[in-house]
Design a protein around this motif. Structure first.
Motif, mmCIF file in Angstrom:
data_model
loop_
_atom_site.group_PDB
_atom_site.id
_atom_site.type_symbol
_atom_site.label_atom_id
_atom_site.label_comp_id
_atom_site.label_asym_id
_atom_site.label_seq_id
_atom_site.Cartn_x
_atom_site.Cartn_y
_atom_site.Cartn_z
ATOM 1 N N SER A 209 72.636 43.087 50.017
ATOM 2 C CA SER A 209 73.758 42.951 49.085
ATOM 3 C C SER A 209 74.876 43.919 49.443
ATOM 4 O O SER A 209 74.726 44.815 50.267
ATOM 5 N N ALA A 232 70.902 47.713 50.692
ATOM 6 C CA ALA A 232 72.256 47.152 50.679
ATOM 7 C C ALA A 232 72.839 47.211 52.086
ATOM 8 O O ALA A 232 72.694 48.214 52.796
ATOM 9 N N ASP A 279 78.876 42.334 45.557
ATOM 10 C CA ASP A 279 77.915 41.888 44.544
ATOM 11 C C ASP A 279 77.888 42.831 43.345
ATOM 12 O O ASP A 279 77.709 42.401 42.211
#
Length: 390
Positions: A209, A232, A279
């Motif tokens: 993400s 991430a 996100d």
């Protein structure tokens, strides 16, 4: 340095002993004063503070930015690690000699809030800037040598040699850290728990993400560590101080934006870097304009903005209700969603395993007698966390 009046940390404090950094009004210098620290009453604990650090919330209270924080004289501070000196009637889970971390957002374990999986607030001991006395009798456990009360702060008051807290606001460390590791646990009282918890508990960052973090203080850097630990792939740091970018890299950030470098709005730059938006965005500043940029930086359809910064201004959310119809959401968090007594011990163990770098967030160490210098460092943007040796 504040004097140690005990032959050991397991000794007992005389009722009229103790020194503290007392502030007597907004923007007034801290004074190291001899104070009285009363014994703990029912369900209270008296602790010896070993280390404490300074958070922007302490700075805001010192400035008097929030009318709810106008109780003076006061002992500020809410990030610390200490050892139990004595316990009051009814305290069962803590005993003399236990290492503990104070928490401003307590957990009684019995109320409907504590029993709910949907919140980390407590009906009685949740964070409350209006509160300046103990829950038990509405009085302070601190006083001057001539008997005048000195008020508490955020359920904790850690700028002192000894403090009295409700047992609901203390977490036992079920670990055996050495001296260097123990002082790092100070950051679990607020900054690290708030930032990491926002990434893990509130945003639930997933592998691959993208994240944007607005404000690269200790909380923002902790959020970056949390996002990195969750996998991430892109973590964008946003700050007006480019000196923070270097440490941001060590905390997992992959890209940086200085709002002063371009007239183009930050959210447009973030969208260009991420094919439409991140996100998750984290607002760690406490500024309505920054909050709007953070919100617009997220991807429509699913983007989520987490508010971490404390907003002292009466200004309301800078959003139109219809903007939420695009699928973006916004949520605030207290203490990173952690139920302190229940969940914080596991975070401490994760830190001991090296999942998070606490030491990298401590930029300065000073004796308590230099607390005014420490506040100036934070005020000037030169410190992340300044650790005070008590």
């Amino acid at each position: 340095m504040i004097k140690r009046r005990l032959s050991s940390i397991h000794g007992h404090l005389n009722d009229d002993d103790g020194e503290a950094a007392v502030v007597r009004g907004p923007n007034q210098p801290f004074l190291i004063e001899q104070i009285r620290v009363d014994p703990p009453q029912k369900m209270e604990v008296r602790i010896k503070i070993l280390y404490t650090s300074i958070c922007h919330t302490d700075l805001s209270a010192w400035k008097g930015e929030n009318e709810a924080q106008q109780a003076f004289p006061r002992i500020l501070g809410h990030e610390a690690v200490g050892v139990v000196e004595s316990v009051g009637e009814g305290v069962r889970e803590l005993k003399e000699g236990d290492h503990v971390v104070p928490i401003f957002n307590g957990e009684c374990g019995e109320c409907v809030y504590c029993k709910s999986q949907g919140t980390n607030l407590c009906e009685t001991f949740r964070v409350n800037p209006l509160k300046s006395v103990m829950q038990n009798d509405g009085k302070s456990r601190f006083s001057t040598k001539d008997g005048h009360p000195i008020f508490h702060f955020l359920n904790t008051s850690t700028f002192t040699e000894y403090s009295v807290l409700d047992s609901a606001c203390l977490v036992k460390l079920h670990i055996h850290p050495d001296a260097s590791t123990l002082k790092n646990m100070t950051l679990l009282s607020c900054g690290v728990s708030t930032g990491v918890g926002a990434a893990w508990n509130v945003a639930n960052v997933q592998p691959g993400s993208s994240v944007a973090i607005f404000g690269l203080g200790a909380v923002g850097l902790a959020a970056s560590q949390g996002a990195r630990a969750r996998g991430a792939s892109k973590i964008i740091g946003v700050d007006r101080n480019p000196d923070k970018f270097l440490i941001g890299k060590t905390m997992g950030m992959t890209d940086f934006i200085n709002p002063k470098d371009s007239p183009k709005p930050v959210h447009e730059r973030v969208r260009e870097m991420t094919n439409g938006g991140v996100d998750h965005s984290f607002e760690c500043v406490g500024d309505a304009g920054v909050l709007r940029e953070a919100f617009l930086s997220t991807h429509d359809g699913w983007g989520k903005t987490i508010i971490i910064g404390v907003h002292p201004s009466p200004q309301t959310l800078p959003l139109h209700p219809m903007e939420l119809f695009d699928g973006r959401s916004i949520i605030g968090t207290t203490f990173g969603g952690y139920k302190g007594k229940t969940q914080l011990p596991d975070l401490a163990k994760a830190c001991m395993r090296g999942v998070l770098n606490l030491e990298g967030l401590i930029s300065h160490e000073l004796p308590m007698e230099n607390i005014n210098e420490a506040f100036q460092l934070l005020k000037d943007g030169k410190a992340l966390r300044c650790l005070l040796h008590v």
